[in-house]
Design an enzyme around this catalytic site. Structure first.
Site, PDB file in Angstrom:
ATOM      1  N   SER A  15       3.636  12.465   1.905  1.00 59.03           N
ATOM      2  CA  SER A  15       4.617  13.437   2.392  1.00 59.03           C
ATOM      3  C   SER A  15       3.960  14.592   3.140  1.00 59.03           C
ATOM      4  CB  SER A  15       5.423  14.008   1.220  1.00 59.03           C
ATOM      5  OG  SER A  15       6.006  12.977   0.467  1.00 59.03           O
TER       6      SER A  15
HETATM    7  N1  SAH Z   1       3.893  11.227  -3.554  1.00 59.93           N
HETATM    8  C1  SAH Z   1       3.294  10.368  -2.563  1.00 59.93           C
HETATM    9  C2  SAH Z   1       4.249   9.994  -1.470  1.00 59.93           C
HETATM   10  C3  SAH Z   1       4.831   8.706  -1.756  1.00 59.93           C
HETATM   11  S1  SAH Z   1       5.938   7.980  -0.610  1.00 59.93           S
HETATM   12  C4  SAH Z   1       2.043  10.980  -1.996  1.00 59.93           C
HETATM   13  O1  SAH Z   1       1.752  12.145  -2.279  1.00 59.93           O
HETATM   14  O2  SAH Z   1       1.326  10.279  -1.276  1.00 59.93           O
HETATM   15  C5  SAH Z   1       7.047   7.249  -1.747  1.00 59.93           C
HETATM   16  C6  SAH Z   1       6.453   6.225  -2.673  1.00 59.93           C
HETATM   17  O3  SAH Z   1       7.505   5.826  -3.555  1.00 59.93           O
HETATM   18  C7  SAH Z   1       5.953   4.945  -2.015  1.00 59.93           C
HETATM   19  O4  SAH Z   1       4.621   4.734  -2.377  1.00 59.93           O
HETATM   20  C8  SAH Z   1       6.864   3.868  -2.584  1.00 59.93           C
HETATM   21  O5  SAH Z   1       6.225   2.622  -2.786  1.00 59.93           O
HETATM   22  C9  SAH Z   1       7.282   4.492  -3.901  1.00 59.93           C
HETATM   23  N2  SAH Z   1       8.503   3.949  -4.510  1.00 59.93           N
HETATM   24  C10 SAH Z   1       9.651   3.557  -3.919  1.00 59.93           C
HETATM   25  N3  SAH Z   1      10.536   3.134  -4.852  1.00 59.93           N
HETATM   26  C11 SAH Z   1       9.921   3.273  -6.065  1.00 59.93           C
HETATM   27  C12 SAH Z   1      10.303   3.008  -7.409  1.00 59.93           C
HETATM   28  N4  SAH Z   1      11.487   2.513  -7.732  1.00 59.93           N
HETATM   29  N5  SAH Z   1       9.415   3.279  -8.383  1.00 59.93           N
HETATM   30  C13 SAH Z   1       8.191   3.788  -8.109  1.00 59.93           C
HETATM   31  N6  SAH Z   1       7.772   4.042  -6.856  1.00 59.93           N
HETATM   32  C14 SAH Z   1       8.622   3.804  -5.844  1.00 59.93           C
END
Ligand code: SAH
Length: 214
Positions: free
Chosen positions: A62
Site C-alpha cells: 500500500s
Molecule cells: N499490508 C500489505 C499490503 C497487502 S495488499 C503490505 O504492507 O504490503 C492485500 C493483501 O491481501 C494481498 O497480499 C492479498 O493476497 C491479501 N488478501 C486478499 N484476500 C485475503 C484474505 N481473505 N485473507 C488474507 N489475505 C488476503
C-alpha cells in the site's frame, strides 16, 4: 541509519504530515521502518514514492499515506494486540509492530506469506506471526484483538472480524460494493457489544478474496 533515511524523512513530511497525519508515534514508526526492504531489488529506488508498488501475484504494497492513515485510525498503544488481514510484503505489519504489543498477520497466498516472513526477518521483525489462511474468518486462536487492520477491499464487513474485537476495539477496513473502490471504515466495538461505524474516506484496495469476501 541507512542510505534511505533522508527519503523516509521526506516521505513523512511531504506525504504524511502535509496530509494531516499527526499521531507522533505513527510518524516515528513510518520514519523508522525500512520500506525499501519490503520491495524487490529493482523497485527499491521507488520504495518511498507516494503510491503503491507491485509485489507479485497481482498484489501491491500500500501507499505510505494509506498505511499511516490506517495505523492512526487504529489508535494503537504499547498494549495493543493487533491482527492484520493481508500481509502482502509484510511492511504494514512491521509498522503495526512498532506501535502495538503483538501483531499477527494473515495472508491467503502462500508465496506472499513466505515473502512477508522473509522480509520481516530481514528487517529485524522476528516476533510477528504470519499465518497463511483466509483472513475473512479472522484468526480465532489469538482473539480477541484491540485492533484489526484489513489491507484488502471487502464487499461487506466480515462478521468474524467484528466478533474478534475486544470491547473498545477498532476495526479499520475498506468496504465497497465494487472491486474498484471502497470507503475506509472504522468500526468500534462498545463495551455493551454494540458497534459504531465512521467513514474515513474513499480508497482503492485490491479485493479481499475468501469465504466472507469476494
Ligand atoms: N499490508 C500489505 C499490503 C497487502 S495488499 C503490505 O504492507 O504490503 C492485500 C493483501 O491481501 C494481498 O497480499 C492479498 O493476497 C491479501 N488478501 C486478499 N484476500 C485475503 C484474505 N481473505 N485473507 C488474507 N489475505 C488476503
Amino acid at each position: 541509519m541507512d542510505r534511505f533515511a533522508s527519503e523516509r524523512e521526506e516521505m513523512v513530511q511531504r506525504q504524511l504530515e502535509s496530509r494531516g497525519i499527526s499521531d507522533k508515534r505513527v510518524l516515528d514508526a513510518m520514519r523508522k521502518v525500512p520500506r525499501h526492504l519490503f520491495v524487490s531489488g529493482t523497485r527499491q529506488a521507488r520504495a518511498y514514492w507516494d503510491g503503491p508498488l507491485a509485489i507479485g501475484h497481482y498484489q501491491t504494497i500500500s501507499q505510505p499515506y494509506i498505511v499511516a492513515l490506517m495505523c492512526e485510525a487504529l489508535e494503537l498503544t504499547e498494549e495493543s494486540d493487533c491482527l492484520e488481514i493481508g500481509s502482502g510484503s509484510g511492511y504494514a505489519a512491521a509498522v503495526l509492530s512498532e506501535l502495538g504489543r503483538s501483531v499477527i498477520s494473515v495472508e491467503r497466498i502462500p508465496e506472499l506469506a513466505d515473502l512477508a516472513r522473509t522480509n520481516l526477518e530481514t528487517a529485524g521483525y522476528s516476533d510477528i506471526e504470519v499465518i497463511c489462511g483466509d483472513g475473512t474468518l479472522g484468526y480465532s486462536d489469538k482473539a480477541p484483538y484491540d485492533a484489526i487492520a484489513v489491507a484488502a477491499g471487502a464487499p461487506m464487513t466480515p462478521v468474524a472480524l467484528k466478533a474478534q474485537l475486544k470491547p473498545g476495539g477498532r476495526l479499520v477496513i475498506p468496504v465497497g460494493q465494487s472491486q474498484a473502490c471502497q470507503e475506509l471504515l472504522r468500526i468500534r466495538r462498545a463495551s455493551d457489544g454494540s458497534f459504531r461505524t465512521e467513514n474515513l474516506g474513499s480508497v482503492a484496495f485490491v479485493p479481499l478474496v475468501g469465504e466472507d469476501g469476494w
